[in-house]
Scaffold this active site. Structure first.
Site, short mmCIF file in Angstrom:
data_model
loop_
_atom_site.label_atom_id
_atom_site.label_comp_id
_atom_site.label_asym_id
_atom_site.label_seq_id
_atom_site.Cartn_x
_atom_site.Cartn_y
_atom_site.Cartn_z
N GLY A 15 54.00 19.22 38.64
CA GLY A 15 52.66 18.78 39.05
C GLY A 15 51.63 19.06 37.98
N GLY A 16 52.05 18.97 36.71
CA GLY A 16 51.14 19.32 35.62
C GLY A 16 50.24 18.21 35.15
CB SER A 142 47.86 26.98 50.55
OG SER A 142 46.68 26.66 51.26
CE1 TYR A 157 49.05 21.46 51.09
CE2 TYR A 157 48.11 23.27 52.34
CZ TYR A 157 48.27 22.60 51.15
OH TYR A 157 47.66 23.08 50.02
CB ILE A 190 41.30 24.27 44.28
CG1 ILE A 190 41.78 25.70 44.62
CG2 ILE A 190 41.02 24.15 42.78
CD1 ILE A 190 40.79 26.78 44.29
#
Length: 223
Positions: A15-16, A142, A157, A190
């Site tokens: 996921g960069g 998270s 999630y 974020i």
């Protein structure tokens, strides 16, 4: 120029292409690590690779689908072969379910990409990390996996992120004897493309989170 504390290290970041993963990839490169960016978003990932190289860093890209367990394992193998080893794994990617998905489909893709892929990547990477002599795994959890009733997150999630916390503890115990450190981070809200906001028009849940934060603002990927 940041002190090259990670000179000679090789890092795989899932996921960069954007958000936290992109910020981490650029930070690792600035510290001297050679970075492999694994993402399904080819265009953004290549932009990140170019930015790292423009700053004098070393970076590569591999198109990867973290909802495909076999591809995750091949991703780790390819990263190690291309860079000549692996000393850092940042498990960060998580697929975004399509709006057309059923509840079952949403659950399956989020748990597969956001939890199972982390396990598969970590186990595949472990021999390479051990061989490096200073292996490290970092995983993105998270607050949704650590607190009750986070209203902005789906059941899938929350389950994935809570699973990462437990997975991190178990991997730390299992891989510690091989000198591999395993940690997770648990960010709040974020400012990343995943929020799908523009300008000051952020979702209501993010607005509420902002009001509860002492700094009265959302976090940034760089932080």
């Amino acid at each position: 120029m940041t002190e090259l504390l990670l000179a000679g290290r090789r890092a795989l970041v899932t996921g960069g292409a954007s958000g936290i993963g992109q910020a981490a990839a650029r930070r690792l490169a600035r510290a001297g690590a050679e970075v492999m960016i694994a993402d399904i978003d080819t265009e953004r990932a290549l932009e990140t690779v170019r930015a790292i190289k423009a700053d004098g860093g070393a970076a590569h890209f591999r198109e990867s689908d973290v909802s495909n367990r076999d591809d995750v394992r091949h991703m780790v193998r390819d990263a190690s072969e291309i860079m000549g080893g692996l000393s850092i794994l940042f498990n960060n990617a998580m697929a975004n379910p399509l709006d057309s998905y059923s509840e079952d489909e949403r659950w399956n893709v989020m748990l597969e990409s956001g939890l199972t892929a982390y396990w598969a990547a970590a186990i595949a990477a472990a021999p390479h990390l051990a061989e490096s002599g200073h292996g490290a795994i970092v995983q993105t959890a998270s607050i949704a996996g650590a607190r009750i009733g986070i209203d902005f997150a789906s059941e899938a999630y929350c389950a994935a992120k809570a699973g990462i916390v437990g997975l991190t503890r178990k991997l730390a115990k299992r891989l510690g004897p091989d000198n591999i450190r395993v940690n997770c981070i648990a960010p709040g809200v974020i400012k990343t493309p995943r929020l799908a906001y523009s300008g000051s028009d952020i979702p209501e849940f993010a607005r509420r989170s902002q009001k509860m934060t002492p700094l009265q603002r959302l976090g940034t990927a760089e932080e």
